[in-house]
Design a protein around this motif. Structure first.
Motif, PDB file in Angstrom:
ATOM      1  N   UNK A  55       0.836  -1.210   0.000  1.00  0.00           N
ATOM      2  CA  UNK A  55       0.000   0.000   0.000  1.00  0.00           C
ATOM      3  C   UNK A  55       0.866   1.252   0.000  1.00  0.00           C
ATOM      4  N   UNK A  56       1.934   1.225   0.793  1.00  0.00           N
ATOM      5  CA  UNK A  56       2.864   2.356   0.855  1.00  0.00           C
ATOM      6  C   UNK A  56       3.464   2.622  -0.529  1.00  0.00           C
ATOM      7  N   UNK A  57       3.881   1.565  -1.210  1.00  0.00           N
ATOM      8  CA  UNK A  57       4.472   1.713  -2.537  1.00  0.00           C
ATOM      9  C   UNK A  57       3.461   2.274  -3.525  1.00  0.00           C
ATOM     10  N   UNK A  58       2.244   1.791  -3.453  1.00  0.00           N
ATOM     11  CA  UNK A  58       1.198   2.242  -4.379  1.00  0.00           C
ATOM     12  C   UNK A  58       0.863   3.720  -4.175  1.00  0.00           C
ATOM     13  N   UNK A  65      10.671   8.344  -7.196  1.00  0.00           N
ATOM     14  CA  UNK A  65      11.280   7.601  -8.301  1.00  0.00           C
ATOM     15  C   UNK A  65      11.341   6.119  -7.954  1.00  0.00           C
ATOM     16  N   UNK A  66      11.488   5.301  -8.984  1.00  0.00           N
ATOM     17  CA  UNK A  66      11.586   3.864  -8.763  1.00  0.00           C
ATOM     18  C   UNK A  66      12.818   3.528  -7.922  1.00  0.00           C
ATOM     19  N   UNK A  70      12.709   1.498  -4.436  1.00  0.00           N
ATOM     20  CA  UNK A  70      13.520   0.291  -4.223  1.00  0.00           C
ATOM     21  C   UNK A  70      14.360   0.416  -2.955  1.00  0.00           C
ATOM     22  N   UNK A  71      14.909   1.615  -2.739  1.00  0.00           N
ATOM     23  CA  UNK A  71      15.721   1.825  -1.541  1.00  0.00           C
ATOM     24  C   UNK A  71      14.865   1.775  -0.285  1.00  0.00           C
ATOM     25  N   UNK A  72      13.642   2.275  -0.372  1.00  0.00           N
ATOM     26  CA  UNK A  72      12.736   2.223   0.784  1.00  0.00           C
ATOM     27  C   UNK A  72      12.441   0.767   1.154  1.00  0.00           C
ATOM     28  N   UNK A  73      12.267  -0.067   0.153  1.00  0.00           N
ATOM     29  CA  UNK A  73      12.009  -1.488   0.405  1.00  0.00           C
ATOM     30  C   UNK A  73      13.217  -2.132   1.084  1.00  0.00           C
ATOM     31  N   UNK A  74      14.413  -1.778   0.606  1.00  0.00           N
ATOM     32  CA  UNK A  74      15.638  -2.302   1.223  1.00  0.00           C
ATOM     33  C   UNK A  74      15.742  -1.845   2.674  1.00  0.00           C
ATOM     34  N   UNK A  75      15.409  -0.583   2.932  1.00  0.00           N
ATOM     35  CA  UNK A  75      15.470  -0.034   4.291  1.00  0.00           C
ATOM     36  C   UNK A  75      14.472  -0.754   5.208  1.00  0.00           C
ATOM     37  N   UNK A  76      13.284  -1.014   4.699  1.00  0.00           N
ATOM     38  CA  UNK A  76      12.270  -1.727   5.491  1.00  0.00           C
ATOM     39  C   UNK A  76      12.749  -3.142   5.795  1.00  0.00           C
ATOM     40  N   UNK A  77      13.372  -3.760   4.816  1.00  0.00           N
ATOM     41  CA  UNK A  77      13.926  -5.104   5.015  1.00  0.00           C
ATOM     42  C   UNK A  77      14.988  -5.098   6.115  1.00  0.00           C
ATOM     43  N   UNK A  78      15.895  -4.103   6.069  1.00  0.00           N
ATOM     44  CA  UNK A  78      16.953  -3.996   7.079  1.00  0.00           C
ATOM     45  C   UNK A  78      16.364  -3.745   8.467  1.00  0.00           C
ATOM     46  N   UNK A  79      15.329  -2.911   8.537  1.00  0.00           N
ATOM     47  CA  UNK A  79      14.713  -2.601   9.825  1.00  0.00           C
ATOM     48  C   UNK A  79      14.152  -3.859  10.479  1.00  0.00           C
ATOM     49  N   UNK A  88       8.670  -8.481   5.393  1.00  0.00           N
ATOM     50  CA  UNK A  88       7.544  -8.626   4.459  1.00  0.00           C
ATOM     51  C   UNK A  88       7.936  -8.286   3.018  1.00  0.00           C
ATOM     52  N   UNK A  89       9.166  -7.781   2.839  1.00  0.00           N
ATOM     53  CA  UNK A  89       9.536  -7.239   1.527  1.00  0.00           C
ATOM     54  C   UNK A  89       9.777  -8.309   0.475  1.00  0.00           C
ATOM     55  N   UNK A  90       9.987  -9.557   0.907  1.00  0.00           N
ATOM     56  CA  UNK A  90      10.240 -10.629  -0.056  1.00  0.00           C
ATOM     57  C   UNK A  90       8.965 -11.366  -0.462  1.00  0.00           C
ATOM     58  N   UNK A  91       7.853 -10.883   0.037  1.00  0.00           N
ATOM     59  CA  UNK A  91       6.574 -11.523  -0.304  1.00  0.00           C
ATOM     60  C   UNK A  91       6.214 -11.223  -1.764  1.00  0.00           C
ATOM     61  N   UNK A  92       5.412 -12.104  -2.345  1.00  0.00           N
ATOM     62  CA  UNK A  92       4.987 -11.925  -3.738  1.00  0.00           C
ATOM     63  C   UNK A  92       4.196 -10.636  -3.914  1.00  0.00           C
ATOM     64  N   UNK A  93       3.416 -10.256  -2.893  1.00  0.00           N
ATOM     65  CA  UNK A  93       2.596  -9.045  -2.987  1.00  0.00           C
ATOM     66  C   UNK A  93       3.476  -7.807  -3.174  1.00  0.00           C
ATOM     67  N   UNK A  94       4.546  -7.705  -2.403  1.00  0.00           N
ATOM     68  CA  UNK A  94       5.435  -6.543  -2.486  1.00  0.00           C
ATOM     69  C   UNK A  94       6.244  -6.560  -3.788  1.00  0.00           C
ATOM     70  N   UNK A  95       6.842  -7.693  -4.118  1.00  0.00           N
ATOM     71  CA  UNK A  95       7.662  -7.770  -5.333  1.00  0.00           C
ATOM     72  C   UNK A  95       6.830  -7.550  -6.594  1.00  0.00           C
ATOM     73  N   UNK A  96       5.606  -8.073  -6.615  1.00  0.00           N
ATOM     74  CA  UNK A  96       4.739  -7.885  -7.779  1.00  0.00           C
ATOM     75  C   UNK A  96       4.272  -6.437  -7.889  1.00  0.00           C
TER      76      UNK A  96
END
Length: 306
Positions: A55-58, A65-66, A70-79, A88-96
């Motif tokens: 939802x955040x990405x949408x 920018x893309x 992408x960096x925000x997703x990496x930061x969330x993953x690190x957190x 949650x960043x490796x889920x199909x919902x997020x990657x798709x």
């Protein structure tokens, strides 16, 4: 009996945190902190669900920018990893969701204008006063060394060695050298009033800087302070100086010096391996964008038939 290693002492825990922090550059750590702060301000939380991240990405797909997303997703993953939580960043919902944003919005990144040699000569010709001497040295050295702005502001007097042929500058650490192996950048003497080496010598002489930060802030009385410039200052100086020369400052950034050297060298027919020797790019892949743009008018098809 041998003592078992534990993390019970405060000193040991502190050292572990220090070594873990050292795996990332300070700028990267700061960027991740800002990314997480934006995620939380937007209603996110840690731990987050895949639906929350998607939802955040949408919501921000059309404003960020893309590369930033992408960096925000990496930061969330690190957190999540830092807290021992499942990411949650490796889920199909997020990657798709990311894949869909890429297809709809495209992945083209903003490309700043390179500050070409001809424009650089025009800009530095008009610089006067002590602050002008500083900016002239900063711009010419930044261009000739193809330095990133973070590398430029990290330079110290102790990193500079003048030799018969010009100047050798020791870059202790860079974006692509997080282990601190370091590299030496050679900048030769150039004929004329736009010589980077002579400009640097002039700055050191007039500023009377003997040790510490090479490029420093000036106070409102145009006096040199003890504080070095920050990376953002380089971009502001470039924007100010290009505006004074009649160019659009919105098109230039701190990366324009590095891009300018690559593009100008490509236009002059310098081989890619010699350009990489100055820029420290690992391969030609990252150079090709600048080389390609710099050679658009070289042997252009139209000029060959007109």
């Amino acid at each position: 009996m041998k003592n078992k290693l534990t993390l019970s002492s405060n000193h040991t825990r502190k050292k572990v945190r220090e070594y873990l922090a050292a795996t990332q550059a300070k700028n990267t750590q700061l960027a991740y902190q800002n990314d997480i702060a934006h995620f939380l301000r937007s209603g996110g939380e840690i731990p987050a669900t895949p639906r929350c991240v998607a939802s955040y990405l949408a919501v921000h797909a059309n404003t960020l920018s893309l590369a930033t997303l992408n960096r925000r997703v990496v930061a969330i993953n690190h957190a999540h990893k830092d807290k021992g939580l499942k990411s949650p960043t490796r889920s199909a919902l997020v990657t798709d969701t990311l894949r869909g944003i890429r297809r709809i919005n495209g992945s083209k990144q903003r490309q700043v204008m390179p500050l070409l040699k001809s424009d650089l000569m025009k800009i530095t010709r008009k610089l006067t006063g002590l602050i002008g001497i500083r900016d002239k040295a900063l711009l010419l050295i930044g261009f000739a060394g193809a330095f990133r702005r973070s590398e430029l502001v990290a330079l110290k007097v102790e990193d500079v060695r003048f030799v018969t042929e010009g100047v050798l500058i020791h870059v202790l650490r860079s974006k692509t050298d997080q282990n601190g192996v370091g590299r030496k950048v050679a900048i030769p003497y150039i004929k004329g009033c736009h010589c980077p080496v002579r400009a640097l010598k002039m700055w050191l002489e007039k500023s009377n800087i003997k040790t510490g930060a090479l490029f420093r802030r000036m106070n409102r009385f145009d006096q040199v302070t003890d504080y070095g410039l920050c990376a953002a200052s380089v971009a502001l100086i470039i924007k100010q100086r290009v505006a004074e020369a009649g160019l659009n400052p919105e098109q230039y950034s701190g990366h324009s010096l590095r891009a300018g050297l690559v593009t100008s060298a490509a236009q002059a027919g310098v081989s890619s391996w010699k350009i990489r020797q100055q820029t420290a790019h690992k391969s030609d892949v990252m150079l090709q964008r600048y080389i390609r743009d710099g050679q658009l008018f070289v042997n252009n098809a139209v000029s060959q038939i007109w």
